[in-house]
Scaffold this active site. Sequence first.
Site, PDB file in Angstrom:
ATOM      1  N   HIS A 142       0.935  -1.097  -0.126  1.00 61.56           N
ATOM      2  CA  HIS A 142       0.022  -0.120   0.093  1.00 61.56           C
ATOM      3  C   HIS A 142       0.940   1.201   0.034  1.00 61.56           C
ATOM      4  O   HIS A 142       2.169   1.145   0.348  1.00 61.56           O
ATOM      5  CB  HIS A 142      -0.943   0.102   1.301  1.00 61.56           C
ATOM      6  CG  HIS A 142       0.026   0.081   2.615  1.00 61.56           C
ATOM      7  ND1 HIS A 142       0.652  -0.857   3.066  1.00 61.56           N
ATOM      8  CD2 HIS A 142       0.273   1.108   3.278  1.00 61.56           C
ATOM      9  CE1 HIS A 142       1.289  -0.395   4.170  1.00 61.56           C
ATOM     10  NE2 HIS A 142       0.810   0.874   4.349  1.00 61.56           N
ATOM     11  N   ASP A 197       0.817   5.484   1.749  1.00 61.25           N
ATOM     12  CA  ASP A 197       0.047   5.998   2.639  1.00 61.25           C
ATOM     13  C   ASP A 197      -0.339   7.250   2.176  1.00 61.25           C
ATOM     14  O   ASP A 197      -0.117   8.013   1.340  1.00 61.25           O
ATOM     15  CB  ASP A 197       1.483   6.535   3.753  1.00 61.25           C
ATOM     16  CG  ASP A 197       1.784   5.329   4.422  1.00 61.25           C
ATOM     17  OD1 ASP A 197       1.470   4.083   4.399  1.00 61.25           O
ATOM     18  OD2 ASP A 197       2.936   5.483   5.080  1.00 61.25           O
ATOM     19  N   HIS A 231       4.830  -0.076  -0.016  1.00 56.64           N
ATOM     20  CA  HIS A 231       5.412  -0.777   0.626  1.00 56.64           C
ATOM     21  C   HIS A 231       4.652  -1.718   1.442  1.00 56.64           C
ATOM     22  O   HIS A 231       3.534  -1.702   1.295  1.00 56.64           O
ATOM     23  CB  HIS A 231       6.299   0.271   1.732  1.00 56.64           C
ATOM     24  CG  HIS A 231       5.243   1.023   2.412  1.00 56.64           C
ATOM     25  ND1 HIS A 231       4.510   2.354   1.895  1.00 56.64           N
ATOM     26  CD2 HIS A 231       4.753   1.007   3.924  1.00 56.64           C
ATOM     27  CE1 HIS A 231       3.764   2.725   2.718  1.00 56.64           C
ATOM     28  NE2 HIS A 231       3.760   1.951   3.931  1.00 56.64           N
ATOM     29  N   ARG A 274       8.222  -8.592  15.281  1.00 58.30           N
ATOM     30  CA  ARG A 274       8.535  -7.411  14.957  1.00 58.30           C
ATOM     31  C   ARG A 274       7.430  -6.210  15.415  1.00 58.30           C
ATOM     32  O   ARG A 274       6.440  -6.677  15.357  1.00 58.30           O
ATOM     33  CB  ARG A 274       8.707  -7.369  13.547  1.00 58.30           C
ATOM     34  CG  ARG A 274       8.935  -6.032  12.808  1.00 58.30           C
ATOM     35  CD  ARG A 274       9.151  -6.115  11.164  1.00 58.30           C
ATOM     36  NE  ARG A 274       9.559  -4.833  10.821  1.00 58.30           N
ATOM     37  CZ  ARG A 274       8.586  -4.052  10.386  1.00 58.30           C
ATOM     38  NH1 ARG A 274       7.186  -4.512  10.060  1.00 58.30           N
ATOM     39  NH2 ARG A 274       9.091  -2.696   9.773  1.00 58.30           N
TER      40      ARG A 274
END
Length: 368
Positions: A227, A229, A284, A294
């Site tokens: 996607h 931002d 990204h 993570r």
Amino acid sequence: MPSRLSDAFKAHPVQLHPKHQDFNSLQELPDSYKWTQLDEYPSCESYSSESVPLIDVTDPNAHTLIGHACKTWGVFQVTNHGIPTKLLDDIESVSRCLFSLPQQQKLKAARSPDGVSGYGLARISSFFPKLMWSEGFTIVGSPLEHFRQLWPQEYSKFCDIIEEYEREMKKLAGRLMWLILGSLGICKEDIKWAGPKGEFSGASAALQLNSYPACPDPDQAMGLAAHTDSTLLTILHQNNTSGLQVLREGTGWVTVEPLQGALVVNIGDLLHILSNGLYPSVLHRAMVNRTRYRLSMAYLYGPPASVQISPLSKLLGPSHPPLYRPVTWNEYLGTKAKHFNEALSCVRLCVPLNGLVDVNDHNRVQVG
């Protein structure tokens, strides 16, 4: 971020999955989390020469270096950014504490289907047939109300850390904005909504905390699907586990390796519009790991809610017509909630005169 920005989502509610998984209890990857085709682009871990630019914000040539990174990558990492190491450690600690709470406790602070703040799945989940191996928590303004539900006895210390982090990130975001705009030849007089002192005091922002638990079958799972931002820019702090990947045209997916003390900065759709397409908002995604957990903390930075963002007049001319119509962040969030990665094409006025496809027309990305 003024609460009226939440109006953008009211017509596009996102439901929590009825059987929201407790990832720690799963020994195998459920079918609902198995992505049969992750993408059509190669990964380029084998290309050691390909790495996201690393820039010292205090470098006298920082604006030039940042401009080049924006144009060629849409993303870069920064050092000497002024955010104290202790604060980065503290925000990571808050995130770790939050996501380690029992599932039923986290659900007490669940985001409403048409809301912005709280615990829940990524909003982009509704665009994909499979679920993502992650959980998130969105904070807009003060987290007081939700944190009282999560930590009835000790919410205050967690709130203090979040609010300090938001203050420091807002200052850094304003500083980075001027380095980016300066690389385009834009000065304070050109951005009226930045205020008389150019401090972007009315800017809107949200903080997105993301958790990517260790996954029994990471090769078939997706942490967060590809996607862009909807922001002007996003500042990301990630812990020492890699997973963030950015798409570089002609190369494929490049892993953004965590560097001690460095922050990742990526260009969002609104800055792409502001630059009239010169600086692409980067596609990204987040991958997951078999053994390592993570965390990432994304500061999502945008303009005041009522300000219309359009290509800057200094960047326009007979051979450079405006590619996008004016749009507020509120309106654009609604467009993104409805059309996802086609949102930029929905507000585009014309294609570039050189006849090339807009680098940010991501309609062809297949990640189902």
